[in-house]
Design a protein around this motif. Structure first.
Motif, PDB file in Angstrom:
ATOM      1  N   SER A 131       0.852  -1.199   0.000  1.00  0.00           N
ATOM      2  CA  SER A 131       0.000   0.000   0.000  1.00  0.00           C
ATOM      3  C   SER A 131       0.881   1.240   0.000  1.00  0.00           C
ATOM      4  CB  SER A 131      -0.908   0.023   1.232  1.00  0.00           C
ATOM      5  OG  SER A 131      -0.113   0.140   2.390  1.00  0.00           O
ATOM      6  N   VAL A 132       0.391   2.272  -0.659  1.00  0.00           N
ATOM      7  CA  VAL A 132       1.062   3.581  -0.636  1.00  0.00           C
ATOM      8  C   VAL A 132      -0.058   4.609  -0.519  1.00  0.00           C
ATOM      9  CG1 VAL A 132       2.527   5.226  -1.870  1.00  0.00           C
ATOM     10  CG2 VAL A 132       2.859   2.773  -2.237  1.00  0.00           C
ATOM     11  N   GLY A 133      -0.073   5.384   0.555  1.00  0.00           N
ATOM     12  CA  GLY A 133      -1.148   6.373   0.682  1.00  0.00           C
ATOM     13  C   GLY A 133      -1.047   7.137   1.987  1.00  0.00           C
ATOM     14  N   THR A 134      -2.067   7.937   2.228  1.00  0.00           N
ATOM     15  CA  THR A 134      -2.089   8.734   3.453  1.00  0.00           C
ATOM     16  C   THR A 134      -3.097   8.115   4.422  1.00  0.00           C
ATOM     17  OG1 THR A 134      -3.868  10.113   2.605  1.00  0.00           O
ATOM     18  CG2 THR A 134      -1.643  10.850   2.151  1.00  0.00           C
ATOM     19  N   ALA A 135      -3.025   8.525   5.682  1.00  0.00           N
ATOM     20  CA  ALA A 135      -3.917   7.948   6.688  1.00  0.00           C
ATOM     21  C   ALA A 135      -5.382   8.230   6.332  1.00  0.00           C
ATOM     22  CB  ALA A 135      -3.584   8.531   8.058  1.00  0.00           C
ATOM     23  N   ARG A 136      -5.642   9.427   5.768  1.00  0.00           N
ATOM     24  CA  ARG A 136      -7.050   9.764   5.497  1.00  0.00           C
ATOM     25  C   ARG A 136      -7.517   9.255   4.133  1.00  0.00           C
ATOM     26  NH1 ARG A 136      -7.395  14.015   2.001  1.00  0.00           N
ATOM     27  NH2 ARG A 136      -5.441  15.113   1.699  1.00  0.00           N
ATOM     28  N   GLY A 137      -6.602   8.646   3.363  1.00  0.00           N
ATOM     29  CA  GLY A 137      -6.953   8.112   2.042  1.00  0.00           C
ATOM     30  C   GLY A 137      -7.011   9.211   0.992  1.00  0.00           C
ATOM     31  N   GLY A 138      -7.172   8.814  -0.252  1.00  0.00           N
ATOM     32  CA  GLY A 138      -7.267   9.798  -1.343  1.00  0.00           C
ATOM     33  C   GLY A 138      -5.912  10.380  -1.716  1.00  0.00           C
ATOM     34  N   GLU A 139      -5.977  11.364  -2.601  1.00  0.00           N
ATOM     35  CA  GLU A 139      -4.759  12.042  -3.084  1.00  0.00           C
ATOM     36  C   GLU A 139      -4.004  12.707  -1.937  1.00  0.00           C
ATOM     37  OE1 GLU A 139      -3.464  13.859  -6.301  1.00  0.00           O
ATOM     38  OE2 GLU A 139      -3.842  11.794  -6.918  1.00  0.00           O
ATOM     39  N   PRO A 140      -2.701  12.553  -1.867  1.00  0.00           N
ATOM     40  CA  PRO A 140      -1.987  13.304  -0.827  1.00  0.00           C
ATOM     41  C   PRO A 140      -2.050  14.808  -1.116  1.00  0.00           C
ATOM     42  CG  PRO A 140      -0.483  11.845  -2.043  1.00  0.00           C
ATOM     43  CD  PRO A 140      -1.820  11.724  -2.683  1.00  0.00           C
ATOM     44  N   ARG A 141      -2.116  15.580  -0.042  1.00  0.00           N
ATOM     45  CA  ARG A 141      -2.149  17.035  -0.177  1.00  0.00           C
ATOM     46  C   ARG A 141      -0.785  17.538  -0.629  1.00  0.00           C
ATOM     47  NH1 ARG A 141      -1.749  20.836   3.786  1.00  0.00           N
ATOM     48  NH2 ARG A 141      -1.505  19.306   5.440  1.00  0.00           N
ATOM     49  N   VAL A 200       1.964  15.289   1.473  1.00  0.00           N
ATOM     50  CA  VAL A 200       1.907  15.254   2.943  1.00  0.00           C
ATOM     51  C   VAL A 200       1.501  13.859   3.420  1.00  0.00           C
ATOM     52  CG1 VAL A 200       0.773  16.220   4.991  1.00  0.00           C
ATOM     53  CG2 VAL A 200       1.249  17.666   3.012  1.00  0.00           C
ATOM     54  N   GLY A 201       2.298  13.311   4.340  1.00  0.00           N
ATOM     55  CA  GLY A 201       1.899  12.111   5.081  1.00  0.00           C
ATOM     56  C   GLY A 201       1.843  10.810   4.284  1.00  0.00           C
ATOM     57  N   LEU A 202       2.716  10.650   3.300  1.00  0.00           N
ATOM     58  CA  LEU A 202       2.678   9.399   2.525  1.00  0.00           C
ATOM     59  C   LEU A 202       3.359   8.262   3.281  1.00  0.00           C
ATOM     60  CD1 LEU A 202       3.484   9.844  -1.278  1.00  0.00           C
ATOM     61  CD2 LEU A 202       1.431   8.933  -0.197  1.00  0.00           C
ATOM     62  N   ARG A 203       2.646   7.149   3.387  1.00  0.00           N
ATOM     63  CA  ARG A 203       3.218   5.965   4.044  1.00  0.00           C
ATOM     64  C   ARG A 203       3.178   4.815   3.058  1.00  0.00           C
ATOM     65  NH1 ARG A 203       4.538   5.883   9.324  1.00  0.00           N
ATOM     66  NH2 ARG A 203       4.687   8.081   9.800  1.00  0.00           N
ATOM     67  N   MET A 204       4.164   3.925   3.184  1.00  0.00           N
ATOM     68  CA  MET A 204       4.229   2.801   2.230  1.00  0.00           C
ATOM     69  C   MET A 204       4.429   1.499   3.010  1.00  0.00           C
ATOM     70  SD  MET A 204       6.999   2.306  -0.855  1.00  0.00           S
ATOM     71  CE  MET A 204       8.499   2.218   0.129  1.00  0.00           C
ATOM     72  N   LYS A 205       3.696   0.471   2.599  1.00  0.00           N
ATOM     73  CA  LYS A 205       3.947  -0.868   3.162  1.00  0.00           C
ATOM     74  C   LYS A 205       4.435  -1.759   2.049  1.00  0.00           C
ATOM     75  CE  LYS A 205       1.665  -1.869   7.386  1.00  0.00           C
ATOM     76  NZ  LYS A 205       0.738  -2.747   8.085  1.00  0.00           N
ATOM     77  N   LEU A 206       5.473  -2.528   2.346  1.00  0.00           N
ATOM     78  CA  LEU A 206       6.078  -3.377   1.322  1.00  0.00           C
ATOM     79  C   LEU A 206       6.013  -4.837   1.723  1.00  0.00           C
ATOM     80  CD1 LEU A 206       9.393  -1.387   0.624  1.00  0.00           C
ATOM     81  CD2 LEU A 206       7.306  -1.420  -0.759  1.00  0.00           C
ATOM     82  N   ARG A 207       6.073  -5.693   0.700  1.00  0.00           N
ATOM     83  CA  ARG A 207       6.241  -7.130   0.929  1.00  0.00           C
ATOM     84  C   ARG A 207       7.502  -7.529   0.172  1.00  0.00           C
ATOM     85  NH1 ARG A 207       1.476  -8.243  -0.846  1.00  0.00           N
ATOM     86  NH2 ARG A 207       2.140  -9.182  -2.796  1.00  0.00           N
ATOM     87  N   GLY A 208       8.416  -8.186   0.889  1.00  0.00           N
ATOM     88  CA  GLY A 208       9.645  -8.625   0.216  1.00  0.00           C
ATOM     89  C   GLY A 208       9.286  -9.657  -0.844  1.00  0.00           C
ATOM     90  N   ARG A 209      10.001  -9.627  -1.981  1.00  0.00           N
ATOM     91  CA  ARG A 209       9.691 -10.574  -3.041  1.00  0.00           C
ATOM     92  C   ARG A 209      10.277 -11.930  -2.674  1.00  0.00           C
ATOM     93  NH1 ARG A 209      12.171 -10.069  -8.825  1.00  0.00           N
ATOM     94  NH2 ARG A 209      10.970 -11.717  -9.796  1.00  0.00           N
ATOM     95  N   ALA A 210       9.496 -12.958  -2.897  1.00  0.00           N
ATOM     96  CA  ALA A 210       9.978 -14.288  -2.528  1.00  0.00           C
ATOM     97  C   ALA A 210      11.241 -14.587  -3.319  1.00  0.00           C
ATOM     98  CB  ALA A 210       8.914 -15.319  -2.839  1.00  0.00           C
TER      99      ALA A 210
END
Ligand code: HEM
Length: 481
Positions: free
Chosen positions: A451-461, A471-481
């Motif tokens: 996932s890549v996004g902000t806590a409130r969802g939608g387009e980052p400000r 503003v406030g972009l967070r990213m979650k990654l999964r390592g490739r097998a």
């Protein structure tokens, strides 16, 4: 001074003064001040441009500002430097007060003296020789993201990317391996990332209040600057030691800091200690937010456009053949789609959406009489997202940069100018492109974006604080097998 004006009107009979241009309605005394929310300044100016066209004016208390959004006129002014247009006197003096006047803020002879040294330190040959160190920094960065993926933690995208860009700039420009990527201690970015927002705040302030009283933010800024100046002195002292131990470095410096110290120590060079320190800080500041913010926007735009993401991922994995990141310089030339994604990101989300100039003499641009000392704000995104120049201009469509037939890429490049234009074109652009390709290749080769996004969802400000950031972009990654 009025002589110049007389010449202009005689030579160009149809020219008109700035006062003849449209302007948003303002209030007595303060003008448009109340509409000029600092962090959204570029958005407000873009909105006014939709209403008033490519040429208009507004007033910030007593300062009347000319706004230009036409690519040709902007290109004309950017190319008419350093003589016709300058960085503003206000920027130069505020940066000097903060102790980081360098090539970015210098004008005239001072700029002419400093620019070649900076260019030499950042030219493609130099950057190529730095490539093995860049691979090491990128490996460390991949390690940091692998640990975050294994722990399932969300990555603060901008903060992490800034660690990368600062490590790279310090390595290339100063020969210093500062390794903030693997450090959890207090790192230089915690001070660096306060400086550009503070500079921007002061630039936009209606008067220079900090000369008379200091707010808590000004007192904190003084501490941050003191820490940074200590770090800069450390870089200079280490480089001096290296040059004393190896005197041949004076004749053939291997990086920017060595070149500046060698010039400083040469009689008649005109380069002094303050120039060296000012440019060390300038490099850190100019290279940090710009590249990190562009990368953050690119990762966001790729995640929001799955087809482009899949094409970029396929290209990267084919070129790297299973490797975790590019290990040879030549591999980067084989990533045209990734490069196109970079160009498309900078077209839609330019981190420098405004370039601010000051006329050094009376002149005429696009039939508008511009008097000496007039401040001009160039709106860089307006032409780059105009249907007159780009089909389906608001869409993220990297392939447009690969198609020579459709709106030829050459003309596209003249309209989208994310690195500026003319003699003051960004000298860090080769480095920035290389860093961006390295990070995107490492990300797409080794990870899946969860996932890549902000806590409130939608387009980052979009937030303007000298550079424009999501503003406030967070990213979650999964390592490739
Ligand atoms: C995506 C990343 C970057 C973007 C979008 C960017 C953009 C820009 C822009 C728009 C300018 C003003 C150009 C003009 O006035 O025509 C500029 C100037 C400058 N940039 Fe960059 N930049 C980036 C990365 C870097 C890096 C990595 C460095 C160095 C490490 C750097 C160093 C500079 C310097 C020193 C100047 C001042 C040049 C002068 O006034 O002569 N930039 N940049």
């Amino acid at each position: 001074m009025n002589d110049g004006k007389a010449i202009i009107t005689t030579l160009i009979p149809n020219s008109k003064p700035i006062s003849a241009l449209p302007a948003p309605p303002g209030l007595p005394l303060v003008g448009n001040l109340l509409s000029l929310e600092r962090e959204r300044l570029h958005l407000t100016l873009e909105q006014w441009r939709r209403k008033y066209g490519d040429y208009y004016r507004f007033r910030n208390v007593s300062r009347e500002v000319l706004v230009i959004a036409d690519a040709e006129a902007i290109g004309t002014m950017l190319r008419d430097r350093p003589d016709g247009f300058l960085r503003t006197a206000r920027l130069a003096s505020i940066a000097r007060e903060m102790g980081f006047d360098g090539v970015f803020t210098a004008n005239g002879e001072e700029w002419r003296r400093q620019r070649p040294m900076v260019m030499a330190g950042l030219d493609p040959a130099h950057i190529k020789s730095y490539f093995p160190a860049l691979v090491r920094v990128t490996e460390r960065f991949a390690g940091r993201w692998r640990r975050a993926a294994a722990a399932g933690t969300a990555i603060d995208l901008q903060a992490d990317l800034m660690r990368y860009t600062v490590d790279v700039t310090a390595g290339l420009a100063f020969g210093a391996d500062i390794n903030t990527i693997e450090s959890d201690e207090e790192v230089i970015q915690q001070h660096l990332d306060k400086v550009l927002p503070a500079l921007f705040r002061r630039l936009m302030a209606p008067f220079r209040y900090w000369r008379y009283f200091r707010l808590p933010a000004d007192r904190a800024l003084r501490e941050h600057l003191a820490e940074l100046h200590r770090a800069v002195d450390g870089f200079i002292a280490t480089a001096r030691k290296r040059m004393d131990a190896e005197p041949s470095l004076r004749a053939s410096p291997t990086n920017l800091i060595e070149a500046m110290i060698a010039a400083r120590d040469t009689d008649g060079s005109g380069v002094d200690d303050a120039d060296v320190a000012g440019n060390v800080l300038t490099m850190l500041l100019a290279g940090e937010d710009t590249t990190a913010n562009t990368l953050a926007w690119m990762i966001y735009l790729l995640s929001a456009n799955p087809a482009a993401l899949a094409r970029a991922r396929d290209e990267v994995r084919a070129v790297l053949g299973g490797g975790p990141l590019p290990s040879q310089y030549e591999q980067l030339a084989k990533l045209p789609f990734v490069e196109a994604c970079t160009n498309e990101t900078m077209r839609l989300r330019p981190v420098a959406p405004l370039i601010i100039l000051e006329a050094s003499r009376d002149t005429v641009v696009a039939g508008i009489e511009i008097p000496a000392k007039q401040v001009v704000m160039c709106l860089m995104r307006a032409p780059a997202t105009d249907e007159r120049h780009f089909h389906d201009a608001q869409a993220f469509d990297p392939a447009r940069w690969l198609d020579p037939a459709a709106k030829s890429a050459a003309s596209a490049k003249r309209v989208a100018m994310p690195f500026g234009a003319g003699p003051r074109l960004c000298p860090g652009r080769y480095l920035a492109m290389l860093e961006m390709k390295m990070v995107i290749a490492m990300l797409l080769a080794g990870f899946e974006l969860e996932s890549v996004g902000t806590a409130r969802g939608g387009e980052p400000r979009e937030q303007l604080a000298f550079t424009m950031a999501p503003v406030g972009l967070r990213m979650k990654l999964r390592g490739r097998a």
